[in-house]
Write a protein that holds these residues in place. Structure first.
Motif, mmCIF file in Angstrom:
data_model
loop_
_atom_site.group_PDB
_atom_site.id
_atom_site.type_symbol
_atom_site.label_atom_id
_atom_site.label_comp_id
_atom_site.label_asym_id
_atom_site.label_seq_id
_atom_site.Cartn_x
_atom_site.Cartn_y
_atom_site.Cartn_z
ATOM 1 N N ALA A 8 28.329 31.563 55.605
ATOM 2 C CA ALA A 8 27.684 32.875 55.715
ATOM 3 C C ALA A 8 26.495 32.985 54.763
ATOM 4 N N THR A 9 26.644 32.487 53.518
ATOM 5 C CA THR A 9 25.516 32.610 52.585
ATOM 6 C C THR A 9 24.375 31.687 53.008
ATOM 7 N N LEU A 10 24.706 30.527 53.598
ATOM 8 C CA LEU A 10 23.652 29.619 54.050
ATOM 9 C C LEU A 10 22.874 30.253 55.213
ATOM 10 N N THR A 11 23.606 30.864 56.146
ATOM 11 C CA THR A 11 22.971 31.558 57.268
ATOM 12 C C THR A 11 22.029 32.637 56.748
ATOM 13 N N ALA A 12 22.506 33.399 55.784
ATOM 14 C CA ALA A 12 21.675 34.474 55.214
ATOM 15 C C ALA A 12 20.449 33.894 54.515
ATOM 16 N N ALA A 13 20.641 32.769 53.817
ATOM 17 C CA ALA A 13 19.516 32.136 53.105
ATOM 18 C C ALA A 13 18.467 31.633 54.103
ATOM 19 N N ILE A 14 18.908 31.051 55.224
ATOM 20 C CA ILE A 14 17.966 30.584 56.254
ATOM 21 C C ILE A 14 17.202 31.788 56.811
ATOM 22 N N ASP A 15 17.947 32.849 57.149
ATOM 23 C CA ASP A 15 17.318 34.064 57.700
ATOM 24 C C ASP A 15 16.224 34.580 56.762
ATOM 25 N N GLU A 16 16.549 34.619 55.471
ATOM 26 C CA GLU A 16 15.605 35.153 54.489
ATOM 27 C C GLU A 16 14.327 34.308 54.470
ATOM 28 N N ALA A 333 27.040 24.629 63.975
ATOM 29 C CA ALA A 333 25.966 25.126 63.101
ATOM 30 C C ALA A 333 25.167 26.232 63.796
ATOM 31 N N HIS A 334 24.867 26.031 65.079
ATOM 32 C CA HIS A 334 24.077 27.030 65.806
ATOM 33 C C HIS A 334 24.895 28.294 66.076
ATOM 34 N N ALA A 335 26.197 28.133 66.328
ATOM 35 C CA ALA A 335 27.051 29.314 66.522
ATOM 36 C C ALA A 335 27.099 30.129 65.236
ATOM 37 N N ALA A 336 27.164 29.446 64.064
ATOM 38 C CA ALA A 336 27.169 30.162 62.785
ATOM 39 C C ALA A 336 25.831 30.863 62.563
ATOM 40 N N GLN A 337 24.749 30.220 62.977
ATOM 41 C CA GLN A 337 23.417 30.770 62.742
ATOM 42 C C GLN A 337 23.097 31.931 63.690
ATOM 43 N N PHE A 338 23.412 31.753 64.962
ATOM 44 C CA PHE A 338 22.957 32.715 65.980
ATOM 45 C C PHE A 338 24.081 33.592 66.533
ATOM 46 N N GLY A 339 25.333 33.218 66.309
ATOM 47 C CA GLY A 339 26.469 33.880 66.952
ATOM 48 C C GLY A 339 26.910 33.079 68.169
ATOM 49 N N GLU A 340 28.243 33.052 68.402
ATOM 50 C CA GLU A 340 28.816 32.264 69.517
ATOM 51 C C GLU A 340 28.150 32.605 70.851
ATOM 52 N N ALA A 341 27.889 33.889 71.078
ATOM 53 C CA ALA A 341 27.388 34.342 72.382
ATOM 54 C C ALA A 341 25.990 33.807 72.669
ATOM 55 N N ALA A 423 16.934 26.923 64.562
ATOM 56 C CA ALA A 423 17.764 25.877 65.188
ATOM 57 C C ALA A 423 17.542 24.537 64.488
ATOM 58 N N LEU A 424 16.286 24.237 64.151
ATOM 59 C CA LEU A 424 15.996 22.975 63.442
ATOM 60 C C LEU A 424 16.547 23.010 62.019
ATOM 61 N N ALA A 425 16.312 24.123 61.316
ATOM 62 C CA ALA A 425 16.732 24.197 59.912
ATOM 63 C C ALA A 425 18.253 24.164 59.793
ATOM 64 N N SER A 426 18.947 24.996 60.583
ATOM 65 C CA SER A 426 20.413 25.016 60.501
ATOM 66 C C SER A 426 20.981 23.696 61.008
ATOM 67 N N GLY A 427 20.310 23.097 62.012
ATOM 68 C CA GLY A 427 20.755 21.805 62.531
ATOM 69 C C GLY A 427 20.669 20.722 61.466
ATOM 70 N N ALA A 428 19.537 20.639 60.765
ATOM 71 C CA ALA A 428 19.379 19.628 59.709
ATOM 72 C C ALA A 428 20.407 19.847 58.597
ATOM 73 N N LEU A 429 20.633 21.109 58.249
ATOM 74 C CA LEU A 429 21.558 21.407 57.148
ATOM 75 C C LEU A 429 23.013 21.073 57.508
ATOM 76 N N ALA A 430 23.321 21.033 58.797
ATOM 77 C CA ALA A 430 24.677 20.647 59.193
ATOM 78 C C ALA A 430 24.996 19.234 58.704
ATOM 79 N N TRP A 431 23.977 18.384 58.573
ATOM 80 C CA TRP A 431 24.176 17.021 58.036
ATOM 81 C C TRP A 431 23.905 16.983 56.530
#
Ligand code: ZN
Ligand code: ZN
Length: 435
Positions: A8-16, A333-341, A423-431
């Motif tokens: 959750a904090t990583l998602t928020a940090a990416i958003d910011e 990673a993308h579900a955490a970033q954008f939501g499952e839906a 999508a690229l940033a959260s994707g890279a961070l998943a690794w």
């Protein structure tokens, strides 16, 4: 990153970070869109991208495989993640009516003057790559490893990926542990689509010259008519898919060009064909190409052709096979970033890409084991338009929307740009944040 609180904090940090960078990325996008360049001519585009990545603190190398750019950010021990964005445009006259539409013209490698347009959204891909570069540089305290950003030329002619590999991409810079890339699609903006396994087709365009012996149209017996031979070839090629390909396989054989002669009373000397083949299996693909050659040789013999037909491979690429584990990791990673839906199952595409060369050792010519890769799709249709489009599923709605390569296609809305960066940033961070 299995701890929900840290996700959750990583998602928020990416958003910011995306919030801070996306307006600048939109400016860059409009500039790239206004000045598109043809494959291997991306001089201004690559210079602009290189200087922007340098300003973000990346170690940048220009001129890799022609106009390619490699930007490295080494940040301690950890995996090497490669993010790829393509840069080239198409010979199309833009009809979008945008205030930053292209009015550019350029000369092709055959010396023809053509209009140029970013009708496949590669301007969007490279802009999102720069956006992700900014986000990941700002967040470097949160990850360990090496980030390898690749601005690739000449995707549309399936030449740029191999040109960069041939120029030592993996020996001069780094050999990645995972290769990630994305493409825009007419799906709902803000959503991300994944396909595990076979995702895009192998494609080959074959040029063929059939030889005859020309003469007067009134004296066919003194000639060898290449038009008749070519006509038989076109018809007989249809039997490959109907009679040689197992019914459970998908193969397309299209004769997209057939040219011979100048007027009705002259039997021409030769006929030219261009044949496009698509399939989802590299071995079967080679078999179909061999069948095409066999049928053409046999029809030439049957028609008394005085010389062997000539074959030229005009363009080719291999199947795109997404690594299933990599897809699963990215979906999380993308579900955490954008939501499952917002994460959907993308239908397989008959389109093709040269992206898989970055992961396929034999075809890419880099030796050793194959490298897993994942290629996903970002929705490019604004919500209002999407709701007004008939159909229930993504596949049904897509049939009613302009596709890439249309002179009206425009994927560059702000939601899609943001989604592409995230999508690229959260994707890279998943690794890069994996324990
Ligand atoms: Zn394209
Ligand atoms: Zn494209």
């Amino acid at each position: 990153m299995s701890n929900p609180a840290s996700v959750a904090t990583l998602t928020a940090a990416i958003d910011e970070q995306v919030e801070r960078t996306h307006e600048r990325v939109q400016g860059l996008y409009r500039e790239l869109h206004r000045y598109p360049e043809l494959p291997f001519q991306e001089h201004k585009t690559s210079a602009r991208l290189a200087e922007t990545l340098e300003a973000l603190g990346y170690d940048v190398t220009r001129g890799v495989g022609g106009t390619g750019v490699v930007a490295m950010l080494r940040n301690g021990d950890g995996p090497t993640v490669m993010l790829r964005g393509d840069m080239d445009a198409l010979p199309i006259a833009e009809q979008t009516g945008l205030d930053f539409a292209s009015h550019e013209r350029a000369e092709t490698s055959e010396g023809k003057q053509v209009p140029v347009m970013h009708a496949c959204g590669h301007d969007l891909h490279s802009s999102c790559l720069v956006g992700a570069a900014a986000v990941l540089a700002e967040l470097r305290e949160r990850w360990r490893g090496t980030l390898m950003l690749v601005c690739q030329p000449a995707e549309e002619v399936f030449g740029g990926a191999r040109a960069m590999l041939d120029d030592g991409l993996y020996t001069r810079f780094a050999r990645p542990d995972i290769v990630l890339g994305q493409h825009n699609m007419p799906a709902l903006a803000g959503t991300v689509g994944h396909i595990p396994g076979q995702a895009m087709a192998a494609a080959t365009t074959l040029g063929v010259t059939v030889h005859g012996a020309g003469g007067h149209g009134s004296m066919p017996a003194q000639t060898v008519d290449p038009v008749v031979i070519a006509a038989h070839i076109v018809t007989r090629l249809q039997t490959i898919v109907a009679r040689e390909v197992p019914p459970e396989q998908t193969v397309v054989v299209t004769v997209g060009k057939l040219q011979a002669g100048t007027q009705g009373n002259i039997i021409p000397h030769s006929a030219e064909l261009e044949i496009n083949v698509r399939s989802f299996d590299d071995a079967l693909h080679q078999q179909v190409l061999e069948s095409i050659r066999r049928i053409i040789r046999a029809e030439c013999e049957a028609g008394r052709s005085p010389r062997e037909p000539e074959f030229r491979v005009l363009s080719e690429t291999i199947t795109l096979n997404n690594d299933p584990d990599g897809v699963a990791q990215l979906q999380r990673a993308h579900a955490a970033q954008f939501g499952e839906a917002q994460v959907f199952a993308m239908p397989r595409l008959n389109g093709s890409e040269d992206f898989p060369y970055f992961g396929t050792a034999a075809a890419g010519g880099f030796g050793g084991e194959d490298i897993p890769y994942v290629y996903w799709f970002i929705g490019a249709t604004p919500e209002e338009r999407w709701q007004a489009t008939p159909g229930q599923s993504v596949a049904e709605k897509m049939r009613h929307l302009e596709m890439p390569h249309s002179p009206y296609y425009f994927p560059g809305n702000p939601v899609t740009l943001r989604t592409g960066i995230e999508a690229l940033a959260s994707g890279a961070l998943a690794w890069l944040t994996a324990d």
